[in-house]
Design an enzyme around this catalytic site. Structure first.
Site, PDB file in Angstrom:
ATOM      1  CG  LEU A 168       5.904  -2.873  -4.672  1.00  0.00           C
ATOM      2  CD1 LEU A 168       5.145  -2.955  -3.351  1.00  0.00           C
ATOM      3  CD2 LEU A 168       7.059  -3.872  -4.687  1.00  0.00           C
ATOM      4  CG  HIS A 169       2.241   2.535  -5.307  1.00  0.00           C
ATOM      5  ND1 HIS A 169       1.297   1.556  -5.490  1.00  0.00           N
ATOM      6  CD2 HIS A 169       1.634   3.531  -4.637  1.00  0.00           C
ATOM      7  CE1 HIS A 169       0.147   1.930  -4.952  1.00  0.00           C
ATOM      8  NE2 HIS A 169       0.312   3.136  -4.416  1.00  0.00           N
ATOM      9  CG  PHE A 170       7.354   2.043  -1.013  1.00  0.00           C
ATOM     10  CD1 PHE A 170       7.847   1.154  -1.964  1.00  0.00           C
ATOM     11  CD2 PHE A 170       7.219   1.612   0.291  1.00  0.00           C
ATOM     12  CE1 PHE A 170       8.185  -0.155  -1.617  1.00  0.00           C
ATOM     13  CE2 PHE A 170       7.567   0.315   0.657  1.00  0.00           C
ATOM     14  CZ  PHE A 170       8.046  -0.569  -0.299  1.00  0.00           C
TER      15      PHE A 170
END
Lengths: 452, 391
Positions: free
Chosen positions: A253-255
């Site tokens: 999970l990453h933005f």
């Protein structure tokens, strides 16, 4: 199973070490269990190294209660002094540039605004993509389990981490230049550099890095991303998200975020209000749809507190994930405006339905491209770049009118919004004439209120 | 956070001869004049008609930014369209919900126009006229028409929309809204289209104000860009947009242009002026060496010159002198800065005075403070020469 082949973007200098496809490089990683026992001596972000590390920490103040005049955001507009978080980010990023951690200097890449109605932005970047063999990516599953054998952000070296970004319970935001990481009491969220930046300041926001969450939206993580945009308080720093199947490279999970001080084409597109939830003192949560833009999408704004807006978007994303619709999210205007863009480009590509001309430019339409910012690998493509090309590429990305109508209806239920009656009726008339009606059923696995 | 009154005074004083304020007030229109080169893009002039309509006194308005008249129901998109017009240095006419001092909102037609200096095409001021939209001519717009008349972002200079055509289309919906809503709410919540008369009034006001400004200007100003495409980088002027971006940076820094003879300063922040004691016009166009004096070590100056020649960043401690001849130790950092072409366009010099105690006031070390300014400048300059503004 549908797959496409593409060269993965290298976002960390440690990405190729443990890469399944790159063992020939001779860099051996320790066995996972061994690492946990004695530390891998690489100063990474794993459970081996983090407990004995100190990182800068920016602890933001959470605002769960409506303020006096019901303003979630300050009334300023890109004129007030640069926020502390923004200064911190810029300083740290520039510092890593001086240390030579990036694969190239992105500010040396030519960039231009293409003449036209929307002003799409093109960049010539011949060094961004490796001359590697492309890897196979599975694109028909938006939800895939985390695989610790693949590269993930716990393997990143700490020098690539700029600071931790987490909430506090205090009355104001605080900064600690060096804070011990106590993994028993909190799972740290970090901001790291993207070593193949699209633009200046390109970073990755990784919520609860040690929890090894796969690339999927959850309410808490989305709220973190929204607070990041808000605290930075810079309309030219936008935050983006790509789901699996919508060109996310890494299933951890990453933005992403970076700076570009021009208005993005998607931010200029007109919109029409289609759903709302009434709020106190007129602080309605409003969802509009994009008009006159090659990609169909929804725009979320408003709400009494930030969490209202965040939860509405997150719930909509979760619906899409569970129904296997790939999507991208753009958080713009310091968090005031959030674009939700379902897409189907990868599916078309896998089925051989994308025109060769568009394929050859090797542009994978992720959130930035859809927003109107395109990185081109070849000089010829850069010189020839036109609004026509951009429009053509992005039209391939968009869901059809009929599919999009279903998405709209289900989003309104998922996010608890009332559809505004008059405009909704207009939409119904439009979609009857769409020739792609048969595709709807196969893609919507979950029951949702049928429109027709 | 307001800039010193001195800078505001200067803004008019440097450009226009005495009597201009009286002449402007004689026009009787409601308008504001702002200066994008001052940090915060503040109001430098407010007509008496403006003050009357909005209910403020002069002191409450001068030095503030125009956003103070916006409020919770002001359409965000309209605000962004105005900001984009400023960035592109174009005129815009748009309906906007503003708030008076007593908090009451009202619709007005906002017509903004850049004021260009004839000599170098630089934007010296923005002029904003406000024409209240009267209830009688209020028309309810069909929201889906927003894109069709090609206005807003897709064409900052809005084309005239005759109130007749909009009236026709909007009639069906208008009836629904009127039957269902409280009239007072209707006035605020529904976007208001100005009548032909109101639009003409705004345009006339702009024209009259520009005439007055042109008449009183020392060196010529004009409402229309004379030199074709906005070539705001000719000579030493920087565009309005980048001025506004730079205005957000609170630290002391200068921008110098290596492509001009003797690498002169083309931008100096307010903090730099405060630190060194000079006025803006006393430093623009000069090479930074004027800051050095008797006891400045020449080896340090040589080191700086070498780094610049090689387009490399450098950090030095150098003894510098203020205008009043007092000296201070300058913890100086210099870095090349590239624009959209990818080539070095400027050098940025960031000064931290060891004499002042404000180091680390924000929690960043001095070295980090240097880098944060470099970063902010790089982001701003990156979009310089990026090319076509949208049609």
């Amino acid at each position: 199973m549908l797959t496409i082949k593409k060269v993965p973007t290298v976002v960390s200098n440690y990405q190729e070490d443990g890469d399944d496809n790159n063992n020939a490089a001779g860099i051996r990683t320790e066995d996972a269990t061994q690492s946990q026992a004695r530390g891998c001596a690489r100063n990474c972000l794993g459970k081996c190294c983090l407990p004995v590390s100190k990182l800068p920490l920016y602890a933001f103040k959470k605002n769960d209660y409506p303020s006096k005049n019901n303003a979630v955001f300050p009334s300023d507009d890109g004129v007030s002094p640069i926020s502390f978080l923004n200064n911190l980010l810029l300083a740290q990023w520039e510092d890593r540039m001086r240390r030579g951690l990036f694969r190239y200097d992105v500010t040396s890449c030519e960039t231009k605004v293409i003449p036209g109605r929307y002003g799409f932005i093109a960049q010539l970047n011949e060094g961004r993509h490796l001359k590697k063999r492309p890897t196979e990516f599975r694109i028909d599953q938006v939800l895939q389990p985390f695989d610790e054998n693949k590269f993930n952000f716990t393997k990143v070296g700490q020098e690539e981490v700029l600071f931790r970004f987490e909430s506090n319970d205090d009355d104001k935001s605080r900064f600690f230049s060096s804070y011990a990481v106590d993994i028993c009491s909190i799972s740290p969220s970090v901001v790291a550099i993207n070593v193949s930046p699209i633009e200046y300041g390109h970073v990755l926001l990784i919520p609860r890095v040690l929890d090894c969450l796969p690339q999927r939206i959850d309410h808490e993580s989305f709220l973190l991303a929204l607070y990041f945009a808000k605290e930075a308080a810079d309309p030219f720093l936008r935050v983006g998200y790509n789901s699996l199947g919508a060109f996310a490279t890494i299933n951890h999970l990453h933005f992403q975020a970076y700076y570009l001080s021009v208005t993005f084409p998607i931010e200029k597109a007109p919109t029409r209000r289609i759903m709302a939830r009434k709020g106190l003192q007129g602080a309605d949560l409003v969802v509009s749809e994009l008009l006159d833009y090659p990609v169909r999408g929804l725009v979320f704004e408003g709400g009494c507190v930030l969490r209202d807006l965040s939860d509405a978007v997150a719930s909509s994303c979760i619906y899409l994930q569970q129904n296997n619709v790939p999507f991208n999210v753009l958080i713009a205007d310091c968090g005031r405006k959030i674009f939700l863009l379902p897409q189907c480009y990868a599916e078309k590509q896998a089925l051989g339905e994308v025109s060769l001309e568009v394929l050859e430019t090797q542009v994978n339409p992720a959130v930035w491209e859809i927003s109107g910012h395109m990185v081109l690998k070849r000089r010829k493509d850069y010189d020839d770049a036109s609004e026509d090309y951009a429009w053509k590429l992005l039209s391939e990305v968009s869901l059809s009118g009929v599919r999009f109508e279903s998405v709209k209806a289900c989003v309104s239920e998922a996010a608890g919004l009332q559809v505004e009656v008059d405009t909704y009726n207009i939409d119904q008339k439009e979609c009857i004439y769409d020739s792609e009606a048969p595709q709807v059923a196969s893609h919507m696995q979950r029951d949702c209120p049928a429109i027709h | 956070m307001e800039p010193q009154l001195g800078l505001i005074e200067q803004s008019f004083h440097v450009r226009y001869s005495d009597g201009v304020r009286e002449a402007l007030d004689e026009l009787g229109d409601s308008f504001l004049i702002t200066d994008p080169s001052i940090s915060g893009h503040p109001i430098v002039f407010a007509s008496s008609a403006f003050l009357k309509i909005f209910g403020y006194s002069k002191d409450q308005v001068i030095g503030k930014n125009g956003r103070m008249f916006q409020g919770p129901k002001t359409n965000r998109r309209s605000v962004l369209e105005i900001r984009e017009a400023i960035r592109q240095e174009k005129a815009i006419q748009i309906s906007l919900l503003n708030y008076r001092k007593d908090g009451t909102p009202f619709w007005m037609l906002f017509h903004m126009c850049p004021v260009f200096a004839k000599e170098d095409g630089r934007v010296v001021h923005f002029l904003g006229v406000q024409v209240p939209i009267l209830r009688k001519s209020r028309v309810v717009r069909n929201p889906s028409k927003l894109c069709e008349d090609g206005t807003g972002f897709l064409g900052c200079c809005r084309r005239e929309v005759t109130s007749d055509s909009v009236m026709e289309v909007g009639r069906g919906l208008a009836l629904d809204y009127l039957l269902n809503s409280d009239d007072r709410e209707l006035e605020i919540d529904q976007p208001c289209e100005a009548s032909e008369l109101e639009k003409r009034k705004a345009a006339t006001a702009i024209s009259n104000i520009l005439s007055v400004l042109a008449h009183y200007s020392e060196s010529e100003v004009t409402g229309r860009l004379v030199c074709g495409k906005a070539c705001c980088l000719s000579g030493m002027g920087l565009g309005a947009s980048i001025n506004i971006s730079f205005g957000r940076i609170k630290q002391s820094f200068v921008l110098t242009d290596p492509h001009l003879h003797d690498m002169p300063i083309v931008y100096a922040s307010d903090a730099f002026l405060k630190l060194t004691g000079y006025a803006r016009h006393e430093v623009l166009g000069r090479n930074c060496r004027f800051l050095s004096g008797l006891d400045t070590v020449s080896a340090t100056q040589f080191e700086i010159a070498e780094c610049i020649r090689n387009e490399r960043p450098c950090t030095v401690h150098i003894l510098n002198y203020r205008k009043d001849k007092t000296s201070f130790w300058n913890f100086l950092h210099i870095s090349p800065v590239r624009n959209a072409t990818g080539k070095v366009a400027y050098f940025v010099g960031v000064q931290i005075s060891s004499s002042c105690n404000s180091q680390g006031k924000q929690g960043l070390s001095p070295a980090m403070e240097h880098l944060s300014v470099v970063g902010a400048v790089k982001v701003a300059v990156r979009s310089l020469s990026i090319g076509a503004s949208t049609s």
